[in-house]
Design a protein around this motif. Structure first.
Motif, PDB file in Angstrom:
ATOM      1  N   GLY A   1       0.818  -1.213   0.000  1.00 19.89           N
ATOM      2  CA  GLY A   1       0.000   0.000   0.000  1.00 19.89           C
ATOM      3  C   GLY A   1       0.846   1.255   0.000  1.00 19.89           C
ATOM      4  N   PHE A   2       1.907   1.249   0.790  1.00 18.92           N
ATOM      5  CA  PHE A   2       2.811   2.390   0.847  1.00 18.92           C
ATOM      6  C   PHE A   2       3.478   2.612  -0.512  1.00 18.92           C
ATOM      7  CE2 PHE A   2       7.092   4.125   1.683  1.00 18.92           C
ATOM      8  CZ  PHE A   2       6.718   5.355   2.215  1.00 18.92           C
ATOM      9  N   LEU A   3       3.926   1.535  -1.144  1.00 19.49           N
ATOM     10  CA  LEU A   3       4.541   1.648  -2.471  1.00 19.49           C
ATOM     11  C   LEU A   3       3.541   2.177  -3.497  1.00 19.49           C
ATOM     12  CD1 LEU A   3       6.706  -1.608  -2.617  1.00 19.49           C
ATOM     13  CD2 LEU A   3       7.512   0.755  -2.433  1.00 19.49           C
ATOM     14  N   ALA A   4       2.300   1.707  -3.433  1.00 24.79           N
ATOM     15  CA  ALA A   4       1.274   2.165  -4.366  1.00 24.79           C
ATOM     16  C   ALA A   4       0.990   3.648  -4.189  1.00 24.79           C
ATOM     17  CB  ALA A   4      -0.008   1.353  -4.185  1.00 24.79           C
ATOM     18  N   VAL A   5       0.924   4.109  -2.956  1.00 25.07           N
ATOM     19  CA  VAL A   5       0.645   5.521  -2.689  1.00 25.07           C
ATOM     20  C   VAL A   5       1.774   6.412  -3.195  1.00 25.07           C
ATOM     21  CG1 VAL A   5       0.411   7.212  -0.810  1.00 25.07           C
ATOM     22  CG2 VAL A   5      -0.908   5.110  -0.763  1.00 25.07           C
ATOM     23  N   THR A   6       2.997   5.974  -3.058  1.00 24.82           N
ATOM     24  CA  THR A   6       4.123   6.807  -3.487  1.00 24.82           C
ATOM     25  C   THR A   6       4.415   6.670  -4.971  1.00 24.82           C
ATOM     26  OG1 THR A   6       5.698   5.077  -2.875  1.00 24.82           O
ATOM     27  CG2 THR A   6       5.233   6.790  -1.241  1.00 24.82           C
ATOM     28  N   ALA A   7       4.167   5.529  -5.577  1.00 28.48           N
ATOM     29  CA  ALA A   7       4.513   5.312  -6.979  1.00 28.48           C
ATOM     30  C   ALA A   7       3.389   5.665  -7.949  1.00 28.48           C
ATOM     31  CB  ALA A   7       4.918   3.856  -7.195  1.00 28.48           C
ATOM     32  N   LEU A   8       2.133   5.538  -7.546  1.00 28.34           N
ATOM     33  CA  LEU A   8       1.015   5.764  -8.450  1.00 28.34           C
ATOM     34  C   LEU A   8       1.005   7.164  -9.068  1.00 28.34           C
ATOM     35  CD1 LEU A   8      -1.360   4.270  -9.644  1.00 28.34           C
ATOM     36  CD2 LEU A   8      -2.765   5.097  -7.762  1.00 28.34           C
ATOM     37  N   PRO A   9       1.224   8.212  -8.304  1.00 31.06           N
ATOM     38  CA  PRO A   9       1.253   9.539  -8.933  1.00 31.06           C
ATOM     39  C   PRO A   9       2.333   9.663 -10.012  1.00 31.06           C
ATOM     40  CG  PRO A   9       1.049   9.761  -6.566  1.00 31.06           C
ATOM     41  CD  PRO A   9       1.302   8.307  -6.854  1.00 31.06           C
ATOM     42  N   LYS A  10       3.439   8.998  -9.814  1.00 31.38           N
ATOM     43  CA  LYS A  10       4.503   9.037 -10.830  1.00 31.38           C
ATOM     44  C   LYS A  10       4.041   8.386 -12.126  1.00 31.38           C
ATOM     45  CE  LYS A  10       7.730  10.728  -8.153  1.00 31.38           C
ATOM     46  NZ  LYS A  10       8.083  12.104  -8.261  1.00 31.38           N
ATOM     47  N   PHE A  11       3.318   7.279 -12.043  1.00 30.55           N
ATOM     48  CA  PHE A  11       2.838   6.591 -13.232  1.00 30.55           C
ATOM     49  C   PHE A  11       1.762   7.394 -13.940  1.00 30.55           C
ATOM     50  CE2 PHE A  11       4.450   2.772 -10.934  1.00 30.55           C
ATOM     51  CZ  PHE A  11       5.457   2.471 -11.839  1.00 30.55           C
ATOM     52  N   ILE A  12       0.947   8.125 -13.204  1.00 25.41           N
ATOM     53  CA  ILE A  12      -0.084   8.958 -13.811  1.00 25.41           C
ATOM     54  C   ILE A  12       0.561  10.092 -14.600  1.00 25.41           C
ATOM     55  CG2 ILE A  12      -1.955  10.590 -13.294  1.00 25.41           C
ATOM     56  CD1 ILE A  12      -2.710   8.710 -10.964  1.00 25.41           C
ATOM     57  N   GLU A  13       1.603  10.697 -14.053  1.00 26.45           N
ATOM     58  CA  GLU A  13       2.297  11.784 -14.729  1.00 26.45           C
ATOM     59  C   GLU A  13       3.047  11.299 -15.967  1.00 26.45           C
ATOM     60  OE1 GLU A  13       4.775  13.850 -11.969  1.00 26.45           O
ATOM     61  OE2 GLU A  13       3.113  14.303 -10.628  1.00 26.45           O
ATOM     62  N   VAL A  14       3.406  10.034 -16.024  1.00 23.70           N
ATOM     63  CA  VAL A  14       4.137   9.497 -17.163  1.00 23.70           C
ATOM     64  C   VAL A  14       3.310   9.610 -18.443  1.00 23.70           C
ATOM     65  CG1 VAL A  14       5.079   7.368 -18.140  1.00 23.70           C
ATOM     66  CG2 VAL A  14       5.630   7.997 -15.818  1.00 23.70           C
ATOM     67  N   THR A  15       2.006   9.393 -18.353  1.00 26.13           N
ATOM     68  CA  THR A  15       1.144   9.490 -19.533  1.00 26.13           C
ATOM     69  C   THR A  15       1.143  10.907 -20.072  1.00 26.13           C
ATOM     70  OG1 THR A  15      -0.256   7.733 -18.679  1.00 26.13           O
ATOM     71  CG2 THR A  15      -1.193   9.126 -20.376  1.00 26.13           C
ATOM     72  N   ASP A  16       0.977  11.899 -19.190  1.00 28.64           N
ATOM     73  CA  ASP A  16       0.994  13.290 -19.625  1.00 28.64           C
ATOM     74  C   ASP A  16       2.355  13.671 -20.195  1.00 28.64           C
ATOM     75  OD1 ASP A  16      -1.618  13.534 -18.784  1.00 28.64           O
ATOM     76  OD2 ASP A  16      -1.070  14.389 -16.825  1.00 28.64           O
ATOM     77  N   ASP A  17       3.411  13.214 -19.545  1.00 30.47           N
ATOM     78  CA  ASP A  17       4.758  13.508 -20.028  1.00 30.47           C
ATOM     79  C   ASP A  17       5.003  12.882 -21.397  1.00 30.47           C
ATOM     80  OD1 ASP A  17       5.226  14.883 -17.692  1.00 30.47           O
ATOM     81  OD2 ASP A  17       6.438  13.301 -16.767  1.00 30.47           O
ATOM     82  N   ALA A  18       4.509  11.668 -21.599  1.00 30.20           N
ATOM     83  CA  ALA A  18       4.691  10.994 -22.890  1.00 30.20           C
ATOM     84  C   ALA A  18       3.943  11.725 -23.998  1.00 30.20           C
ATOM     85  CB  ALA A  18       4.217   9.545 -22.801  1.00 30.20           C
ATOM     86  N   ARG A  19       2.730  12.184 -23.701  1.00 33.86           N
ATOM     87  CA  ARG A  19       1.946  12.917 -24.701  1.00 33.86           C
ATOM     88  C   ARG A  19       2.652  14.223 -25.054  1.00 33.86           C
ATOM     89  NH1 ARG A  19      -3.673  13.310 -22.730  1.00 33.86           N
ATOM     90  NH2 ARG A  19      -2.915  15.061 -21.508  1.00 33.86           N
ATOM     91  N   GLN A  20       3.145  14.933 -24.053  1.00 29.41           N
ATOM     92  CA  GLN A  20       3.846  16.192 -24.306  1.00 29.41           C
ATOM     93  C   GLN A  20       5.145  15.948 -25.080  1.00 29.41           C
ATOM     94  OE1 GLN A  20       2.586  19.121 -23.859  1.00 29.41           O
ATOM     95  NE2 GLN A  20       4.369  20.296 -24.448  1.00 29.41           N
ATOM     96  N   ALA A  21       5.860  14.879 -24.746  1.00 31.19           N
ATOM     97  CA  ALA A  21       7.097  14.551 -25.467  1.00 31.19           C
ATOM     98  C   ALA A  21       6.802  14.206 -26.925  1.00 31.19           C
ATOM     99  CB  ALA A  21       7.817  13.393 -24.783  1.00 31.19           C
ATOM    100  N   SER A  22       5.687  13.548 -27.165  1.00 31.29           N
ATOM    101  CA  SER A  22       5.294  13.227 -28.535  1.00 31.29           C
ATOM    102  C   SER A  22       5.059  14.503 -29.343  1.00 31.29           C
ATOM    103  CB  SER A  22       4.020  12.374 -28.513  1.00 31.29           C
ATOM    104  OG  SER A  22       3.506  12.214 -29.799  1.00 31.29           O
ATOM    105  N   VAL A  23       4.329  15.444 -28.749  1.00 25.97           N
ATOM    106  CA  VAL A  23       4.072  16.723 -29.429  1.00 25.97           C
ATOM    107  C   VAL A  23       5.375  17.464 -29.675  1.00 25.97           C
ATOM    108  CG1 VAL A  23       3.023  19.005 -29.156  1.00 25.97           C
ATOM    109  CG2 VAL A  23       1.716  16.966 -28.590  1.00 25.97           C
ATOM    110  N   GLU A  24       6.249  17.493 -28.669  1.00 35.83           N
ATOM    111  CA  GLU A  24       7.522  18.200 -28.816  1.00 35.83           C
ATOM    112  C   GLU A  24       8.383  17.572 -29.902  1.00 35.83           C
ATOM    113  OE1 GLU A  24       9.198  18.314 -24.886  1.00 35.83           O
ATOM    114  OE2 GLU A  24       7.757  19.820 -24.207  1.00 35.83           O
TER     115      GLU A  24
END
Length: 193
Positions: free
Chosen positions: A20-43
């Motif tokens: 649970g602790f790992l999920a709480v700390t890692a999940l936000p990072k995985f959510i941001e990865v999608t946005d970062d990937a989309r922005q990197a694609s546009v760039e």
């Protein structure tokens, strides 16, 4: 006597707490990865587009800007085996080279044509709102027919494709956050938003 071996209840609870602790700390990072990937694609696409705009303009400079160094300014050139129309006064790509190629005469279709012509393997794009769901980019123009029109290339998965008919020609429609880039053919500037 057979002794059963296994995990105790306390050991299982400790493992669940750790997961649970790992999920709480890692999940936000995985959510941001999608946005970062989309922005990197546009760039990446915008960077390739900007480089191609620069190459077309450089070729216009190398070709001498004017026909036979005495006639009218060059308004078309061969770029990667295709004819690209450009504004003869400034040398930036404006269309397929089949009609008036001045910046002030640009249309949405011209913006799409520039995208398709100067990128060797351009992502699927459209000016038709009905086809936007099947395309990677939706093409719009801001101030068509003005002295300084702006081609806008929206990443379609960052838009509400159901309401594209109401989309104004601007980088940030209706105050929403979108991904894409714009091209000012009067200056050759490419801007990611």
């Amino acid at each position: 006597m057979n002794k059963q071996q296994g995990f105790t209840l306390i050991e299982l609870i400790i493992v669940i707490v750790i997961l649970g602790f790992l999920a709480v700390t890692a999940l936000p990072k995985f959510i941001e990865v999608t946005d970062d990937a989309r922005q990197a694609s546009v760039e990446g696409v915008a960077g390739g587009f900007a480089a191609a705009v620069g190459l077309v303009r450089s070729q216009w400079e190398v070709d001498g800007k004017v026909s036979n160094n005495a006639g009218p300014n060059i308004t078309t050139l061969e770029y990667d085996r295709v004819t690209v129309g450009l504004d003869g006064d400034i040398g930036y790509p404006t269309n397929r080279g089949t009609s008036n190629s001045q910046v002030t005469a640009m249309t949405r279709q011209d913006c799409k044509d520039v995208f398709d012509l100067i990128l060797q393997s351009a992502p699927i794009n459209t000016v038709n709102s009905n086809n936007a769901k099947d395309s990677r980019y939706y093409v719009q123009i801001n101030a068509a027919g003005s002295n300084s029109p702006q081609c806008i290339y929206y990443l379609t998965n960052s838009l509400d494709t159901e309401n594209l008919a109401n989309l104004p020609g601007s980088e940030v429609p209706n105050g929403s956050i979108t991904d894409g880039f714009s091209y000012f053919p009067a200056t050759g500037q490419v801007t990611v938003f």
